[in-house]
Design a protein around this motif. Sequence first.
Motif, short mmCIF file in Angstrom:
data_model
loop_
_atom_site.label_atom_id
_atom_site.label_comp_id
_atom_site.label_asym_id
_atom_site.label_seq_id
_atom_site.Cartn_x
_atom_site.Cartn_y
_atom_site.Cartn_z
N UNK A 24 8.87 12.03 2.38
CA UNK A 24 8.37 13.27 2.29
C UNK A 24 8.90 14.67 2.72
N UNK A 25 9.77 13.90 3.29
CA UNK A 25 11.18 15.24 3.54
C UNK A 25 11.74 15.24 2.39
N UNK A 26 12.80 14.45 1.88
CA UNK A 26 13.38 14.44 0.69
C UNK A 26 12.61 15.44 0.13
N UNK A 27 11.53 14.86 -0.46
CA UNK A 27 10.58 14.96 -1.77
C UNK A 27 10.73 16.37 -1.40
N UNK A 28 9.81 17.73 -0.52
CA UNK A 28 9.94 18.84 -0.05
C UNK A 28 11.20 19.28 -0.51
N UNK A 29 12.37 18.59 0.01
CA UNK A 29 13.91 19.62 0.07
C UNK A 29 14.36 19.47 -0.94
N UNK A 30 14.05 18.55 -1.97
CA UNK A 30 15.11 18.33 -3.78
C UNK A 30 14.20 19.39 -3.94
N UNK A 61 13.09 5.15 -9.49
CA UNK A 61 13.83 4.48 -8.88
C UNK A 61 13.68 4.03 -7.77
N UNK A 62 14.12 4.06 -6.63
CA UNK A 62 14.28 4.01 -4.93
C UNK A 62 12.79 4.29 -4.19
N UNK A 63 11.94 4.99 -4.84
CA UNK A 63 10.85 5.72 -4.02
C UNK A 63 9.83 4.69 -3.83
N UNK A 64 10.25 3.99 -4.47
CA UNK A 64 9.15 2.78 -4.81
C UNK A 64 8.96 1.33 -4.83
N UNK A 65 10.22 1.06 -5.58
CA UNK A 65 10.63 -0.38 -5.37
C UNK A 65 10.59 -0.97 -4.11
N UNK A 66 11.57 -0.46 -3.26
CA UNK A 66 12.35 -1.25 -2.36
C UNK A 66 10.90 -1.37 -1.45
N UNK A 67 9.60 -0.84 -1.26
CA UNK A 67 9.06 -0.73 -0.19
C UNK A 67 7.49 -2.12 -1.39
N UNK A 68 7.94 -2.28 -3.05
CA UNK A 68 7.85 -3.86 -3.29
C UNK A 68 7.93 -4.84 -2.65
N UNK A 69 9.68 -4.49 -2.48
CA UNK A 69 10.71 -5.12 -1.59
C UNK A 69 10.43 -6.37 -0.61
N UNK A 70 9.78 -5.45 -0.03
CA UNK A 70 9.58 -5.18 1.68
C UNK A 70 9.04 -6.11 1.87
N UNK A 71 7.26 -5.68 0.94
CA UNK A 71 6.20 -6.38 1.09
C UNK A 71 5.85 -8.74 0.76
N UNK A 72 6.98 -8.46 -0.01
CA UNK A 72 7.34 -8.93 -1.11
C UNK A 72 8.40 -10.39 -0.24
N UNK A 73 9.24 -9.52 0.60
CA UNK A 73 9.92 -10.38 1.39
C UNK A 73 9.78 -10.87 3.06
N UNK A 74 8.91 -9.83 2.89
CA UNK A 74 8.82 -10.19 4.51
C UNK A 74 7.36 -11.55 4.80
N UNK A 129 0.89 -0.93 0.03
CA UNK A 129 0.29 0.46 -0.05
C UNK A 129 0.81 0.81 -0.09
N UNK A 130 1.69 1.54 0.66
CA UNK A 130 2.66 2.52 0.84
C UNK A 130 3.89 2.15 -0.45
N UNK A 131 3.86 1.56 -1.01
CA UNK A 131 4.81 1.97 -2.21
C UNK A 131 3.36 2.12 -3.54
N UNK A 132 2.39 1.22 -3.47
CA UNK A 132 1.63 1.87 -3.81
C UNK A 132 1.09 3.67 -4.55
N UNK A 133 0.41 3.98 -3.31
CA UNK A 133 0.90 5.91 -2.68
C UNK A 133 2.22 6.65 -3.37
N UNK A 134 3.00 5.76 -3.48
CA UNK A 134 4.57 6.78 -3.32
C UNK A 134 4.33 6.23 -5.19
N UNK A 135 4.52 4.93 -5.31
CA UNK A 135 3.98 4.61 -7.23
C UNK A 135 3.28 5.82 -7.70
#
Length: 430
Positions: A119-125, A77-90, A36-42
């Motif tokens: 969220x913080x990084x997105x604003x800062x970028x 690349x890095x904003x959402x795919x690691x979240x999908x990794x987390x869901x799969x691996x756990x 769900x978090x990955x889908x939000x970021x995606x």
Amino acid sequence: MRNSNVDRRICHGTEPVTSRWRLRHLLLAPHRLAFFMGAMMLGASALWWAGLLLARALQWPLSPVVPAALIHALLMSLAYMPLFFCGFLYTAGPKWLKLPAVSARSLLPALATLMTGWAVAWIGLHWQLHMAALGMGLVALGWTALSLRFTHMVWCSRVSDKTHTRLVSAACLMGAGVMFALAVSLALNSMPLLRTGVQMGIWWLLAPVFAVVSHRMMPFFSASLIQSLDAWWPNWVLAVMLGTLLFEGLVSVADLWWWPQPPALRWLQVLIEASLALLMLGLALRWGFIQSLKIRLLAMLHGGFVWLGVALALNAVSHGLMAASDDAASLGLAPLHAMAMGYLGCTMFAMVTRISSGHGGRKESADNLVWSLYWVLQAAVVLRVSAAMAEALSQALTLAAVAAWCVVMLGWAVRYGDWFGTPRPDGRDG
């Protein structure tokens, strides 16, 4: 389809769960929360990029503190795919390792840290580099916690074959180091270091995890549905795939710091990449690409693998052009988008669809909606790769590609986001 007149109750501890969408249902399984978090970021990343491209086409002034193209590379690349990794691996990891299931609630602190960081990084970028560095540091801390926990699980497991899980844990730890390096590059205002970190994240975190998971899961899925196919792939295939990705990462980083490269080195790259492309495309045929076209979910999985071979072939052509022109001509970003959108994007789409269905108490297949979205995704990849090679039509093709990407990812996210917030239709836990 849910019956609105029925308030079905499924007992989870002492608290009844209704069939309606509820935020607390995300804590019923790790894949629910992380996906769900990955889908939000995606979805947010897709809308952001579409909005930025539209503003550029309309010549609206935009001045983020980090170049927009580099923000795009980082987020997509890095904003959402690691979240999908987390869901799969756990979700799948404990079964592979024969360990007790992991509760989603126990992952919440690390995932919340990671999401807050983004969220913080997105604003800062867009506004202030030190804020972006702080956010990326939080992302790195959250991902490090998740990676270390999975590594500890691998260490504690007593199963005899831990090849795949060890390789995944190594890639995840590499990714944690990359994320800390990205935070440092933002703090130092070093765009070359930031570009280097993004390339390393793509080739040494994202792609290796997909390669390892593909090597373990694709033949298993295929053989269970098509009896004539192999139920396993030899480990030399995995070694070649990982060696390929390591090589491509080194080449990508070298191109950022050493320009132009000697023609002899370029021709060596062409030879290696062309050979590997033929091998990957040959393996796709050998391990059931044609047969899998009869079964939608398998076609989706194997179609992503075909894009890996296509990306390597495009890289070979691009480096051949560079060798013949003293690095003056190339295919630009076409090979990278074939890799990121084609192999990574299509494989992510297929694997998350399979996990969401199988672990959500639904039939493990691609229905008409998902099948249609998958082909729109294929069109998006073709449009974006074509845009990189057709300079005169680049803007129009890129806008069409991002429009198709948004349709796919938003439709996909809404569909499965609804599933993640409701109980399983079969009444079981998870």
